[in-house]
Design an enzyme around this catalytic site. Sequence first.
Site, PDB file in Angstrom:
ATOM      1  N   CYS A  33       0.788  -1.236   0.000  1.00 45.18           N
ATOM      2  CA  CYS A  33       0.000   0.000   0.000  1.00 45.18           C
ATOM      3  C   CYS A  33       0.819   1.287   0.000  1.00 45.18           C
ATOM      4  O   CYS A  33       0.719   2.090  -0.930  1.00 45.18           O
ATOM      5  CB  CYS A  33      -0.953   0.003   1.195  1.00 45.18           C
ATOM      6  SG  CYS A  33      -2.240  -1.261   1.092  1.00 45.18           S
ATOM      7  N   ILE A  34       1.617   1.504   1.037  1.00 40.53           N
ATOM      8  CA  ILE A  34       2.213   2.822   1.240  1.00 40.53           C
ATOM      9  C   ILE A  34       3.203   3.211   0.141  1.00 40.53           C
ATOM     10  O   ILE A  34       3.171   4.330  -0.364  1.00 40.53           O
ATOM     11  CB  ILE A  34       2.870   2.913   2.639  1.00 40.53           C
ATOM     12  CG1 ILE A  34       1.860   2.547   3.729  1.00 40.53           C
ATOM     13  CG2 ILE A  34       3.407   4.316   2.884  1.00 40.53           C
ATOM     14  CD1 ILE A  34       0.595   3.383   3.712  1.00 40.53           C
TER      15      ILE A  34
END
Length: 428
Positions: free
Chosen positions: A272-273
Amino acid sequence: MKGHHARRISTVDVVIIGLGYVGLPLAQEAVRAGLRVTGLDIRQATVDGLNAGRSHVDDLSDADIAAMLAGGFRAVTNVAGIAGTGPDVIVICVPTPLSESDGPDLTAVRAATETAATLVRPGCTVILESTTYPGTTDEIVRPMLEKASGLSAGIGFHLAFSPERIDPGNETYGIRNTPKVVGGITPACTEAAADFYARVCDTVVRAKSAREAEMAKLLENTYRHVNIALVNEMAIFCHELGVDLWDAIRCAATKPFGFQAFYPGPGVGGHCIPIDPNYLSYKVRAELNYPFRFVELAQEINSRMPGYVVDRAAELLNTHAKPLNGARVLLLGVTYKRDIADQRESPARPIARKLLQRGAALSYHDPFVDNWQVDGRDIPRAASPVTPADLTILLQAHTSYDLADIAAKSRLLFDTRGKISGESVYPL
């Protein structure tokens, strides 16, 4: 489900495309809810393993898979293995990585949509969970489904986006008790998807449309990305200023309003990040022709952290009259997150790469990783986290690590997670 052609949800058949860290937990919860679930994954080994009762996902045990099988779940590699007249619900949970140019790579989404299109029947609901930029569901998935099925989204079948919120290794929040955001192409599509998720989630949050649901996911991850970059940059100059940032964060976090604690680290990892905010940055550049400066700056700061860790490592060794070239360096914890085996986008790999380039004699230890390679090169696995080394670098503070013992027995310890104190310990 709502709609003229809808079948009763009580007899729902669900097909989940993509049986990774998102699709498999969703399949588990759907089976628990009494739904008939078939999982589809293009990897034969994954399908064979699941059908034999073996899990390949951190959050599910072999016993969990056995319970799913007992509940009627089965995995297949293609639509030929899906019986009946077609599923009531199709959920796409495939990866959305970055391309070589750091733009969105929707190859898997397109392929999964082609597969879903062969299963679409009047009244069924198709839901995309794969993280992507706003407009994907409407502009890419919708026309592919409509062309192949001959049906119109919102009329012949329902189409929605619902961002995955899986947090690998989180023992508190899972599919059931994490609120589920749902946004459809039409209000009826939203309700159809909400009807399904109400079976597997305690709380369903309706977005105005699929675009808002797509944006919500990117907002969540961009928020983390930017705030992590803030404290990472602060860590760099706090070291130069002689300020203990970890203590400053501890103090700031006592404020009961207006502040949320984020912590620096050796880099950002996971799917995600490091990836999702780039999807938003891409969309802004492509559609509006100007940069999303917060995201691009955050990416620049966070991506420089592995290099900074190696520079600090060399500095620490030099302070103790030891060059990095030829030094024995032990990396502790090479997964992207504590207490899981997932290595996706872990900063440990670029750190290792840079250490090797500078001549370090590298080894690693991780209770979740038996074998580890960097650019095809096998890195020796230390027998224990207190194996003698000139410099030990704590990259991931797994709970099985006795940090006090590691601190006591390490000749020189570089703590990138702010977890240890001691005379021979140096924080990020």
